[in-house]
Write a protein that holds these residues in place. Structure first.
Motif, PDB file in Angstrom:
ATOM      1  N   LEU A 484       0.660  -1.143   0.085  1.00 47.76           N
ATOM      2  CA  LEU A 484       0.068   0.055  -0.021  1.00 47.76           C
ATOM      3  C   LEU A 484       0.867   1.212  -0.052  1.00 47.76           C
ATOM      4  O   LEU A 484       1.645   1.203   0.897  1.00 47.76           O
ATOM      5  CB  LEU A 484      -0.879   0.022   1.307  1.00 47.76           C
ATOM      6  CG  LEU A 484      -1.990  -1.130   1.329  1.00 47.76           C
ATOM      7  CD1 LEU A 484      -2.780  -0.964   2.706  1.00 47.76           C
ATOM      8  CD2 LEU A 484      -3.062  -0.931   0.233  1.00 47.76           C
ATOM      9  N   GLU A 485       0.781   1.871  -1.262  1.00 46.10           N
ATOM     10  CA  GLU A 485       1.667   3.215  -1.148  1.00 46.10           C
ATOM     11  C   GLU A 485       0.963   4.356  -0.106  1.00 46.10           C
ATOM     12  O   GLU A 485       1.804   5.020   0.393  1.00 46.10           O
ATOM     13  CB  GLU A 485       1.558   3.933  -2.544  1.00 46.10           C
ATOM     14  CG  GLU A 485       2.047   3.042  -3.474  1.00 46.10           C
ATOM     15  CD  GLU A 485       3.762   3.322  -3.507  1.00 46.10           C
ATOM     16  OE1 GLU A 485       4.266   3.942  -2.505  1.00 46.10           O
ATOM     17  OE2 GLU A 485       4.478   2.810  -4.150  1.00 46.10           O
ATOM     18  N   ASP A 486      -0.291   4.458   0.105  1.00 49.12           N
ATOM     19  CA  ASP A 486      -0.875   5.556   1.093  1.00 49.12           C
ATOM     20  C   ASP A 486      -0.319   5.639   2.159  1.00 49.12           C
ATOM     21  O   ASP A 486       0.298   6.523   2.962  1.00 49.12           O
ATOM     22  CB  ASP A 486      -2.234   5.622   0.992  1.00 49.12           C
ATOM     23  CG  ASP A 486      -2.805   6.110  -0.563  1.00 49.12           C
ATOM     24  OD1 ASP A 486      -1.968   6.485  -1.460  1.00 49.12           O
ATOM     25  OD2 ASP A 486      -3.986   5.585  -0.906  1.00 49.12           O
ATOM     26  N   THR A 487      -0.333   4.370   2.902  1.00 47.32           N
ATOM     27  CA  THR A 487      -0.032   4.171   4.039  1.00 47.32           C
ATOM     28  C   THR A 487       1.115   3.541   4.411  1.00 47.32           C
ATOM     29  O   THR A 487       1.932   3.134   5.523  1.00 47.32           O
ATOM     30  CB  THR A 487      -1.266   3.341   5.211  1.00 47.32           C
ATOM     31  OG1 THR A 487      -1.290   1.744   4.292  1.00 47.32           O
ATOM     32  CG2 THR A 487      -2.458   4.060   4.933  1.00 47.32           C
ATOM     33  N   LEU A 488       1.842   3.225   3.346  1.00 47.80           N
ATOM     34  CA  LEU A 488       3.065   2.617   3.140  1.00 47.80           C
ATOM     35  C   LEU A 488       3.430   1.221   4.076  1.00 47.80           C
ATOM     36  O   LEU A 488       3.859   1.064   4.928  1.00 47.80           O
ATOM     37  CB  LEU A 488       4.309   3.633   3.474  1.00 47.80           C
ATOM     38  CG  LEU A 488       5.659   3.242   3.202  1.00 47.80           C
ATOM     39  CD1 LEU A 488       5.914   2.852   1.786  1.00 47.80           C
ATOM     40  CD2 LEU A 488       6.684   4.116   3.573  1.00 47.80           C
ATOM     41  N   VAL A 489       2.701   0.193   3.457  1.00 47.76           N
ATOM     42  CA  VAL A 489       2.878  -1.037   3.780  1.00 47.76           C
ATOM     43  C   VAL A 489       3.706  -2.042   3.256  1.00 47.76           C
ATOM     44  O   VAL A 489       3.481  -1.990   1.916  1.00 47.76           O
ATOM     45  CB  VAL A 489       1.355  -1.918   4.206  1.00 47.76           C
ATOM     46  CG1 VAL A 489       1.528  -3.132   4.787  1.00 47.76           C
ATOM     47  CG2 VAL A 489       0.385  -0.989   4.995  1.00 47.76           C
ATOM     48  N   ILE A 490       4.390  -2.473   3.790  1.00 50.45           N
ATOM     49  CA  ILE A 490       5.612  -3.107   2.859  1.00 50.45           C
ATOM     50  C   ILE A 490       5.773  -4.627   3.576  1.00 50.45           C
ATOM     51  O   ILE A 490       5.797  -4.789   4.646  1.00 50.45           O
ATOM     52  CB  ILE A 490       7.076  -2.584   2.976  1.00 50.45           C
ATOM     53  CG1 ILE A 490       6.957  -1.310   2.665  1.00 50.45           C
ATOM     54  CG2 ILE A 490       8.335  -3.182   2.358  1.00 50.45           C
ATOM     55  CD1 ILE A 490       8.193  -0.248   2.654  1.00 50.45           C
ATOM     56  N   GLU A 491       5.771  -5.733   2.535  1.00 53.85           N
ATOM     57  CA  GLU A 491       5.753  -6.977   2.786  1.00 53.85           C
ATOM     58  C   GLU A 491       7.490  -7.191   2.603  1.00 53.85           C
ATOM     59  O   GLU A 491       7.955  -7.391   1.592  1.00 53.85           O
ATOM     60  CB  GLU A 491       4.969  -7.860   1.767  1.00 53.85           C
ATOM     61  CG  GLU A 491       5.286  -9.395   1.838  1.00 53.85           C
ATOM     62  CD  GLU A 491       4.701 -10.040   1.080  1.00 53.85           C
ATOM     63  OE1 GLU A 491       5.342 -11.301   0.593  1.00 53.85           O
ATOM     64  OE2 GLU A 491       3.569  -9.853   0.486  1.00 53.85           O
ATOM     65  N   ALA A 492       7.981  -7.544   3.639  1.00 52.26           N
ATOM     66  CA  ALA A 492       9.219  -7.780   3.803  1.00 52.26           C
ATOM     67  C   ALA A 492       9.963  -8.920   3.065  1.00 52.26           C
ATOM     68  O   ALA A 492       9.215 -10.123   3.336  1.00 52.26           O
ATOM     69  CB  ALA A 492       9.842  -7.735   5.148  1.00 52.26           C
ATOM     70  N   LYS A 493      10.616  -8.788   2.124  1.00 48.25           N
ATOM     71  CA  LYS A 493      11.545  -9.881   1.422  1.00 48.25           C
ATOM     72  C   LYS A 493      12.720 -10.352   2.136  1.00 48.25           C
ATOM     73  O   LYS A 493      13.137 -11.446   2.384  1.00 48.25           O
ATOM     74  CB  LYS A 493      11.846  -9.424   0.061  1.00 48.25           C
ATOM     75  CG  LYS A 493      10.617  -9.515  -0.838  1.00 48.25           C
ATOM     76  CD  LYS A 493       9.813 -10.682  -0.888  1.00 48.25           C
ATOM     77  CE  LYS A 493       8.489 -10.448  -1.838  1.00 48.25           C
ATOM     78  NZ  LYS A 493       7.697 -11.595  -1.734  1.00 48.25           N
ATOM     79  N   LYS A 494      13.534  -9.535   2.537  1.00 46.80           N
ATOM     80  CA  LYS A 494      14.524  -9.702   3.556  1.00 46.80           C
ATOM     81  C   LYS A 494      14.606  -8.483   4.606  1.00 46.80           C
ATOM     82  O   LYS A 494      14.184  -7.464   4.577  1.00 46.80           O
ATOM     83  CB  LYS A 494      15.906  -9.505   2.578  1.00 46.80           C
ATOM     84  CG  LYS A 494      16.136 -10.532   1.636  1.00 46.80           C
ATOM     85  CD  LYS A 494      17.449 -10.330   1.077  1.00 46.80           C
ATOM     86  CE  LYS A 494      17.739 -11.542   0.058  1.00 46.80           C
ATOM     87  NZ  LYS A 494      19.116 -11.376  -0.712  1.00 46.80           N
ATOM     88  N   ILE A 495      15.052  -8.736   5.817  1.00 46.86           N
ATOM     89  CA  ILE A 495      15.053  -8.059   6.961  1.00 46.86           C
ATOM     90  C   ILE A 495      15.944  -8.700   7.955  1.00 46.86           C
ATOM     91  O   ILE A 495      16.356  -9.713   8.186  1.00 46.86           O
ATOM     92  CB  ILE A 495      13.302  -8.212   7.519  1.00 46.86           C
ATOM     93  CG1 ILE A 495      13.452  -6.764   8.442  1.00 46.86           C
ATOM     94  CG2 ILE A 495      13.142  -9.380   8.313  1.00 46.86           C
ATOM     95  CD1 ILE A 495      11.885  -6.599   8.987  1.00 46.86           C
ATOM     96  N   VAL A 496      16.342  -7.642   8.723  1.00 51.10           N
ATOM     97  CA  VAL A 496      17.405  -7.981   9.743  1.00 51.10           C
ATOM     98  C   VAL A 496      16.857  -6.948  10.867  1.00 51.10           C
ATOM     99  O   VAL A 496      16.636  -5.524  10.893  1.00 51.10           O
ATOM    100  CB  VAL A 496      18.806  -7.576   9.512  1.00 51.10           C
ATOM    101  CG1 VAL A 496      19.085  -6.044   9.048  1.00 51.10           C
ATOM    102  CG2 VAL A 496      19.803  -7.793  10.818  1.00 51.10           C
ATOM    103  N   PHE A 497      16.720  -7.442  12.144  1.00 50.21           N
ATOM    104  CA  PHE A 497      16.733  -6.577  13.513  1.00 50.21           C
ATOM    105  C   PHE A 497      17.884  -6.769  14.113  1.00 50.21           C
ATOM    106  O   PHE A 497      18.352  -7.728  14.365  1.00 50.21           O
ATOM    107  CB  PHE A 497      15.495  -7.399  14.268  1.00 50.21           C
ATOM    108  CG  PHE A 497      14.101  -7.524  13.727  1.00 50.21           C
ATOM    109  CD1 PHE A 497      13.287  -6.367  13.392  1.00 50.21           C
ATOM    110  CD2 PHE A 497      13.679  -8.807  13.147  1.00 50.21           C
ATOM    111  CE1 PHE A 497      12.124  -6.502  12.816  1.00 50.21           C
ATOM    112  CE2 PHE A 497      12.538  -8.778  12.425  1.00 50.21           C
ATOM    113  CZ  PHE A 497      11.632  -7.749  12.311  1.00 50.21           C
ATOM    114  N   VAL A 498      18.340  -5.504  14.545  1.00 49.59           N
ATOM    115  CA  VAL A 498      19.491  -5.210  15.245  1.00 49.59           C
ATOM    116  C   VAL A 498      19.407  -4.609  16.587  1.00 49.59           C
ATOM    117  O   VAL A 498      18.436  -3.508  16.561  1.00 49.59           O
ATOM    118  CB  VAL A 498      20.358  -4.406  14.438  1.00 49.59           C
ATOM    119  CG1 VAL A 498      21.824  -4.149  15.138  1.00 49.59           C
ATOM    120  CG2 VAL A 498      20.864  -4.960  12.990  1.00 49.59           C
ATOM    121  N   LEU A 499      19.751  -5.124  17.665  1.00 49.63           N
ATOM    122  CA  LEU A 499      19.668  -4.814  19.127  1.00 49.63           C
ATOM    123  C   LEU A 499      20.599  -3.673  19.345  1.00 49.63           C
ATOM    124  O   LEU A 499      21.868  -4.352  19.502  1.00 49.63           O
ATOM    125  CB  LEU A 499      19.382  -5.906  20.033  1.00 49.63           C
ATOM    126  CG  LEU A 499      19.312  -5.578  21.310  1.00 49.63           C
ATOM    127  CD1 LEU A 499      17.855  -4.844  21.926  1.00 49.63           C
ATOM    128  CD2 LEU A 499      19.398  -6.672  22.293  1.00 49.63           C
TER     129      LEU A 499
END
Length: 681
Positions: A484-499
């Motif tokens: 969704l462009e308006d609310t900017l929803v992105i389905e992640a293909k690759k992601i990293v979570f860094v603490l």
């Protein structure tokens, strides 16, 4: 042997092969002298050729076989032809452009034909002269469709034959001939160009333009000839206007009438040359069907007024239907009519002869109209490109010659930011700023070498949720499909979570003083940084400007040197020192002695130039990022690891600071070439 159908885009206008060409003499033979047993040239032995070259230079015309380095025909021409233009003809396999000119690479052992600002370009038909850019555009367009257009390149003959090992050939004139097969060289030579082989095969070699061509007479492969000096020869070419089967002749538009002698005139044609015609009967049939036919060749003059020739060798080529390139997004498919309609473009019909580019291993390619229709029904975007024959100009209906269907990937977007909240039920995370990232079973979590400390990375949404609930800072970064462009929803293909480590703060600046008793150093901006046994001092052993200890920093300052410190730290525990100002305990630090000619820079980025790869600071200093620039980036702090990322974030409105060292390029305005730089948000 390659086959080129007239329905294929590759067959634009066929080759006008190089044919026999001589010069005039005083006597013009009458028609009675050119009967069915006439000889237009006499055979020549290799010994006679060698003897001729020992005595004097000669003009030769060499026709090569379609492939390889073997000579098919070699004809020695009259001495008068030594002053005629030298010429080379062949198919273009590549184009190289440089300042002031460039090269056409031919299928003659990758021979490069040069052109410059003085080279004149033309076509074989009534269009006449064209400019260089038009010629290059046409050749490149043909190469893009896997066609190989032929050219004829000419230059004034040099005063003496060119050395055999000299490959230079800069054309004064270049004529575009369409797609051709002929490979011909017509040049002046002397004894240096010929080498005989007393043992075995081949019989010898002819070296021209640093290319060695084989002479194979004993095997019946190469024919040596000498043109008859009593015949006046003339090259002809143009569009065939009319055919006279009763006297085996044809008329050229605005040109001579040419007669063919059965059994003597060579009609250049081979099976599979579908764009060529094998006989006058075929030429007449093509004209009766409304096609244009072009011809080229060489003949003997039998009459000046009216202008009539007897053909020695000739080629006939039918002009293919007009071809148009197309590309765009497929809007719909009509399986009954075998057509696709483009969103902004023509209707393209697929026939049994259409070449559909498809490889099973390339899953983004579609091999049939049925597959295209299924992809559209599934909501996928299908792009197409190709070339086709124009069927109806008004409706712009094309019959595809070549076509490719490609499934276009959905729009992808990079994302990076602090995690604001986590919803494990919906498998989503929301970043500060409102962007929602959806994690699916296909999402690749924790990709790439993000951090050397593995426990800084989180491998699941549950772990991210726990960290956020505990008040820890988590950064999410990756790439995904925009849903969704308006609310900017992105389905992640690759992601990293860094603490992020708690309270880690980056520092950078010029060292003003050192306190060895307190194990601290103070930057000019007032920041006090303490070093203890756990601090990692980063240095390069081969770099004489890199300092390893705080004592070495103190000594450098005592000697009047400028030292820069950069690193990351955390707030110093209360009570360690009563000094005022910002207090940090260094986790990592690097010390550099500023070399002569190097300046320190620091400030807020107020402009970026992606083409010049430079940025401007708030004090008007311009800093250029070059190939050798070291961009300092620490995982866990707010530094940025590439200039491209800086450009993207700056254009998105992110405030970025930069600091580092640079070489002075100009003083007014102040322009530095960055040696090392750190960007921070």
């Amino acid at each position: 042997m390659e086959n080129f159908s007239v329905r294929k885009v590759a067959a634009s206008l066929g080759c006008v092969v190089a044919l026999l060409f001589g010069t005039a003499c005083e006597t013009i033979p009458g028609p009675d002298e050119l009967d069915e047993v006439s000889q237009f040239s006499t055979d020549l032995s290799l010994m006679e050729l060698a003897n001729t070259l020992e005595a004097e230079a000669a003009r030769v015309e060499i026709a090569l076989y379609r492939q390889g380095v073997v000579i098919k025909e070699l004809e020695v021409k009259s001495q008068a032809s030594l002053t005629d233009d030298e010429r080379v003809e062949g198919r273009v396999v590549a184009v190289e452009v440089e300042e002031g000119g460039g090269y056409f690479v031919l299928n003659i052992e990758d021979l490069r034909i040069g052109f410059d600002e003085n080279t004149q370009f033309s076509t074989r038909d009534e269009e006449g002269s064209i400019d260089t850019e038009t010629a290059l555009t046409r050749v490149r367009a043909a190469l893009a469709t896997n066609a190989f257009p032929a050219i004829e390149a000419m230059r004034p003959a040099p005063a003496a034959p060119q050395a055999p090992d000299d490959e230079t050939f800069t054309a004064a004139y270049i004529r575009l001939l369409g797609e051709g097969e002929g490979r011909v060289l017509e040049m002046n030579i002397n004894r240096d160009n010929l080498e005989r082989n007393p043992e075995g095969f081949p019989d010898g070699w002819m070296t021209l333009l640093a290319r060695e061509f084989e002479i194979r007479i004993r095997e019946g492969i190469t024919r040596l000839e000498r043109e008859r000096p009593d015949l006046v020869k003339e090259r002809f070419g143009g569009e065939v206007e009319e055919v006279f089967l009763d006297r085996q002749a044809f008329a050229i538009k605005d040109g001579p009438e040419v007669r063919i002698i059965p059994g003597e005139t060579e009609i250049r044609y081979e099976d599979g040359d579908n764009h060529r015609l094998p006989s006058l009967e075929a030429v007449k049939q093509a004209l009766d069907e409304g096609n244009r036919v072009f011809t080229a060749g060489v003949g003997v003059v039998v009459s000046e007024d009216p202008h009539r020739l007897v053909a020695i060798a000739v080629v006939f080529e039918v002009e293919p239907p007009p071809v148009k390139h197309f590309d765009g997004q497929v809007e719909s498919v009509d399986l009954d009519d075998s057509t696709v309609t483009l969103v902004e473009g023509p209707v393209v019909r697929i026939t049994a002869e259409t070449q559909i580019r498809f490889e099973a291993a390339q899953t983004h390619l579609l091999g049939s109209l049925e597959a295209v229709a299924e992809a559209l029904e599934d909501g996928k975007i299908v792009m197409t490109a190709g070339a086709g024959v124009v069927v109806e100009e008004g409706l712009l209906l094309l019959e595809a010659v070549k076509i490719v269907f490609v499934i276009r990937s959905p729009p992808m977007k990079e994302f990076r930011g602090l995690v604001d909240e986590v919803n494990p039920t919906d498998s989503t995370v929301t970043l500060v700023g409102g962007t929602t990232i959806r994690v699916t079973a296909e999402t690749e979590i924790s990709f790439g070498a993000i951090s050397a400390v593995s426990d800084h990375r989180l491998g699941s949404l549950e772990a991210v949720a726990e960290a956020v609930e505990a008040g820890r800072t988590v950064v999410a970064a990756g790439i995904g499909v925009v849903e969704l462009e308006d609310t900017l929803v992105i389905e992640a293909k690759k992601i990293v979570f860094v603490l992020e480590p708690p309270h880690l703060i980056a520092f950078h600046g010029v060292v003003e003083s050192v306190n060895l008793d307190a194990h601290t150093f103070t930057l000019k901006n007032g920041t006090v940084v303490r070093v203890n046994d756990e601090t990692v001092v980063w240095f390069q052993s081969a770099d004489v400007h890199s300092l390893r200890t705080l004592r070495a920093v103190a000594e450098a300052l005592e000697n009047g040197r400028v030292v820069v410190a950069a690193g990351v730290g955390k707030p110093d525990p209360i009570g360690v020192s009563n000094a005022e100002g910002v207090r940090l305990l260094a986790v990592k630090v690097a010390f550099y002695v500023v070399a002569p000619g190097i300046q320190h820079f620091e400030g807020t980025v107020v402009g970026v130039d992606i083409e010049d790869r430079s940025f401007t600071l708030d004090d008007d200093t311009v800093v250029r990022v070059v190939e050798g620039t070291v961009i300092v980036h620490h995982n866990g702090d707010e530094s940025i690891g590439s200039f491209d990322a800086v450009v993207r974030m700056f254009n998105s409105g992110v405030r970025i600071k930069a600091a580092g060292l640079g070489l002075l390029e100009t003083s007014d305005p102040l322009v530095l070439i960055a040696v090392a730089v750190v960007f921070r948000v």
